[in-house]
Write an enzyme that holds these catalytic residues in place. Sequence first.
Site, mmCIF file in Angstrom:
data_model
loop_
_atom_site.group_PDB
_atom_site.id
_atom_site.type_symbol
_atom_site.label_atom_id
_atom_site.label_comp_id
_atom_site.label_asym_id
_atom_site.label_seq_id
_atom_site.Cartn_x
_atom_site.Cartn_y
_atom_site.Cartn_z
ATOM 1 N N LYS A 60 3.866 46.849 56.023
ATOM 2 C CA LYS A 60 4.415 46.116 54.872
ATOM 3 C C LYS A 60 5.700 45.413 55.271
ATOM 4 O O LYS A 60 6.402 45.827 56.202
ATOM 5 C CB LYS A 60 4.675 47.041 53.674
ATOM 6 C CG LYS A 60 5.742 48.145 53.891
ATOM 7 C CD LYS A 60 7.174 47.704 53.632
ATOM 8 C CE LYS A 60 8.184 48.734 54.110
ATOM 9 N NZ LYS A 60 9.505 48.271 54.369
ATOM 10 N N ASP A 187 7.359 54.735 50.519
ATOM 11 C CA ASP A 187 6.482 53.596 50.810
ATOM 12 C C ASP A 187 5.005 53.985 50.897
ATOM 13 O O ASP A 187 4.147 53.120 51.097
ATOM 14 C CB ASP A 187 6.868 52.959 52.151
ATOM 15 C CG ASP A 187 8.257 52.346 52.124
ATOM 16 O OD1 ASP A 187 8.693 51.911 51.034
ATOM 17 O OD2 ASP A 187 8.896 52.300 53.185
HETATM 18 O O1 C5P Z 1 10.934 57.972 51.368
HETATM 19 P P1 C5P Z 1 11.125 57.934 52.836
HETATM 20 O O2 C5P Z 1 10.832 59.255 53.475
HETATM 21 O O3 C5P Z 1 10.421 56.815 53.508
HETATM 22 O O4 C5P Z 1 12.679 57.667 53.060
HETATM 23 C C1 C5P Z 1 13.300 57.862 54.294
HETATM 24 C C2 C5P Z 1 14.783 57.952 54.076
HETATM 25 O O5 C5P Z 1 15.280 56.674 53.656
HETATM 26 C C3 C5P Z 1 15.204 58.907 52.993
HETATM 27 O O6 C5P Z 1 15.377 60.207 53.502
HETATM 28 C C4 C5P Z 1 16.512 58.309 52.531
HETATM 29 O O7 C5P Z 1 17.553 58.640 53.421
HETATM 30 C C5 C5P Z 1 16.272 56.821 52.667
HETATM 31 N N1 C5P Z 1 15.808 56.209 51.413
HETATM 32 C C6 C5P Z 1 16.708 56.064 50.359
HETATM 33 N N2 C5P Z 1 16.291 55.477 49.195
HETATM 34 C C7 C5P Z 1 15.027 55.018 49.066
HETATM 35 C C8 C5P Z 1 14.103 55.141 50.125
HETATM 36 C C9 C5P Z 1 14.539 55.736 51.298
HETATM 37 O O8 C5P Z 1 17.870 56.457 50.466
HETATM 38 N N3 C5P Z 1 14.652 54.430 47.925
#
Ligand code: C5P
Length: 349
Positions: A60, A187
């Site tokens: 993406k 995501d």
């Molecule tokens: O959700 P995901 O595991 O992909 O996110 C990875 C990291 O990115 C999270 O641990 C966080 O530190 C950061 N993140 C965030 N806010 C979001 C998405 C991701 O702070 N909306």
Amino acid sequence: MDTSRRRHRVDHGRATDAVGRNPSPGNPISLPAGDAEGEIRGAGRWPLVSDMVRVRVPAKVNLHLRVGARRRDGFHDLVTVYLAVDLFDELIALAADDFAMSIEGEGAGSLPADPNNLAWQAASLLATHAGVPPAARLTIRKGIPVAGGLAGGSADAAAALVACAELWRIGASRSELAAIAAQLGSDVPFALTGGCAVGTGRGELLSPAMTSGEFHLVLAFADHGIATPEAYRILDRMRGDIAPTLDLNGSRVVLDALRHNDVPQLAAALVNDLQRPALSLSPGLQRTLSAGRELGALAAMVSGSGPTCLFLVDSAAGATRLAAALAAEGVCRRTRVVKGPVPGARLVR
Ligand code: C5P
């Protein structure tokens, strides 16, 4: 989940009888909607079930990414417009007595093939949810660069959900898979649906967005990765105490441009709040972005948390020209022409 379907769960002695099993219409094997499956259903037959399942899942890009305040759970509220592009990972799931994972392709050596891998966690969560043993051999073939800001890890988790749901004959609906996906990462739900969508919450709440035609991009891959949490951490530090308010208005120009295939309007509206932190972590990306603009890109921007850079162009031929010219400049590791939207994680034959 419909527990009456659990009788379709992994049966280790069923190698041949599983093939061609013909479930009754009242208790069908539920497959995600994909072109190939659609054709079979249209012909009035149920799809064949096998001990090997292959799933293709796209990368993406975020055409619009506004990041709000850090929440109590550590995530950030955001408003984003996701576009799935035709750069894919593939996941193959084989029936097995135990669970194992291997990873091949670009950057495979830097990824854990163990419970730290999000795809492993996806399979495990699905098995718990459905009450089936987590037994499968998963092979991930990476085409999406690792830690590139293209949600490759999330893509693999979505692919594992679709593949294992099919392999274990769980009969999970798309919305059940989406609920599990949201527990795995921000995501992951989008990697399941693909296409084009507005994401809110931490990115996991999706509303489909209308597009007309295809959008052509060039991606420039870097020779290093950026850890997403690090990009968010730097953004917080840069902002200090000023917590920005988020609204959907900012995404409307992008959505309007996507609906009308207005590429110049889209180019003018691209925005990414994580670009500044990405540039502070990888100052060299500024050269990549500038080179793309000078070589004729309508817009240049960091993809997600970076370091991949994306360049918007108005045609497939323009994309091919720009990809070659950028590669010749030596401002990135490699370039790749992509287009979107494309569907999310889907079974392939
Ligand atoms: O959700 P995901 O595991 O992909 O996110 C990875 C990291 O990115 C999270 O641990 C966080 O530190 C950061 N993140 C965030 N806010 C979001 C998405 C991701 O702070 N909306």
